[in-house]
Design an enzyme around this catalytic site. Structure first.
Site: not given
Ligand code: NAD
Length: 332
Positions: A263, A234, A295
């Protein structure tokens, strides 16, 4: 159930139309983003379905409750754009697609790394102009480098597996450590150590009040000169102003971003005939060592199919009053 889909593109319509045959839902595909004005297009629908840049604040939720809309189905994993506290206050349920294709996003993060490290974005343009000179195209190997991963959830783990395959040393920081990753040889360290020891840093944690501007003046100062920074998570994880300063001072060696703090005013639209008013993204685009994509990390056929089938199942569960597998609840 009648559902109004906001912020849809041709690829959303295509993938949902392929899957909706198995369900009895009636979908209105709307191209407009959700806001207080466009919400009226959802009149007569029981649910709305939105995407990453549809900001759902209290005023929208209040109006939704007055219109009798009881469900928001997010076509994405992240839910930082929804005021969950107000949703709970107005009795509106929120569901999401927790993991559609973590590999799609992890592979895109690696595509950014490979493009920037081997300058293929420059080579592509050169060769098309019959310029076969190699001057200025010297790259760096990924093999043997130390990669720091912030957040080892579904996407971060897929990213770690790829990094291991490239022969990298992988360091990670997460508030919850993952056993499978430890078995793979990923070393968990406190965030400052991950930041200071890594040649490449890739962000995969969600945007929360704690992670907003995780990359800021102080954390940038911990990093190695010439560090590569990748953000497919994000935009607001990064303090863009500070990152621009770090690019100018060459602290950052290359920056690959698929997400940007502001964005919602820019991405998912064709602005090629417009004047770009956002000074920060305009400045970022002047750097030869910055690669921006709009994105698109999620955008694979496999991920779109998964988004469609999970969203339709989420809607079905709600309609049939079954336990909601993918509900996002407000935590006080
Ligand atoms: P997920 O929920 O499986 O994993 C997120 C991880 O971050 C978890 O392991 C959690 O413990 C950890 N986390 C939470 N707070 C934290 C902190 N303060 N410091 C370090 N780690 C922390 O999510 P995911 O499916 O792996 O997705 C991650 C992110 O990717 C989403 O939140 C979303 O914003 C982003 N995303 C982007 C796209 C894109 O097209 N660019 C697509 C999907 C998701």
């Amino acid at each position: 159930m009648k559902i109004a889909f906001f912020s849809t593109k041709s690829y959303d319509r295509e993938s949902f139309e392929n899957h909706v045959v198995d369900f009895k839902h009636e979908i209105s595909f709307l191209e407009v983003r959700l806001d207080l004005t466009t919400l009226s297009l959802a009149e007569g629908h029981q649910a709305i379905c939105t995407f990453v840049n549809d900001t759902i604040h209290e005023d929208i939720l209040r109006k939704m409750s007055q219109m009798g809309i009881r469900l928001i189905a997010l076509r994405c994993a992240g839910y930082n754009q929804v005021d969950l506290k107000s949703a709970s206050k107005y009795g509106i349920t929120v569901v999401r697609v927790p993991a559609y294709s973590p590999e799609a996003v992890a592979e895109h993060a690696f595509a950014l790394i490979l493009t920037l490290s081997r300058k293929t974005h420059k080579a592509y343009n050169r060769v098309r102009e019959n310029n076969f000179s190699l001057e200025g195209l010297t790259g760096v190997n990924i093999f043997g480098k130390t990669i720091g991963v912030v957040g080892t959830g579904a996407i971060g783990r897929a990213f770690c597996r790829i990094a291991k395959g490239f022969g990298c040393k992988v360091l990670a920081y997460d508030v919850i450590e993952n056993e499978e990753m430890k078995q793979l040889g990923v070393e968990y360290l406190p965030l400052p150590e991950v930041l200071s020891q890594s040649n490449i840093i890739s962000l995969h944690c969600p945007l929360t009040p704690e992670t907003k501007h995780l990359i800021n003046r102080e954390t940038l100062s911990l990093m190695q000169t010439g560090v590569a920074l990748i953000n497919t998570s994000r935009g607001a994880l990064i303090d863009t102003k500070e990152v621009i300063k770090a690019l100018k001072s060459r602290k950052i060696g290359f920056l690959g971003i698929d997400v940007y703090e502001q964005e919602e005013h820019i991405f998912f639209q064709n602005l090629s005939e417009e004047i770009l008013l956002d000074e920060e993204i305009a400045r970022l685009m002047t750097f030869p060592n910055v690669l921006i994509t709009g994105h698109q990390a999620f955008l694979t056929k496999e991920a779109l199919a998964q988004i469609a089938s999970t969203t339709l199942r989420n809607l079905q569960e709600f309609e049939e009053r079954k336990p909601l597998t993918n509900e996002v609840k407000f935590k006080a």
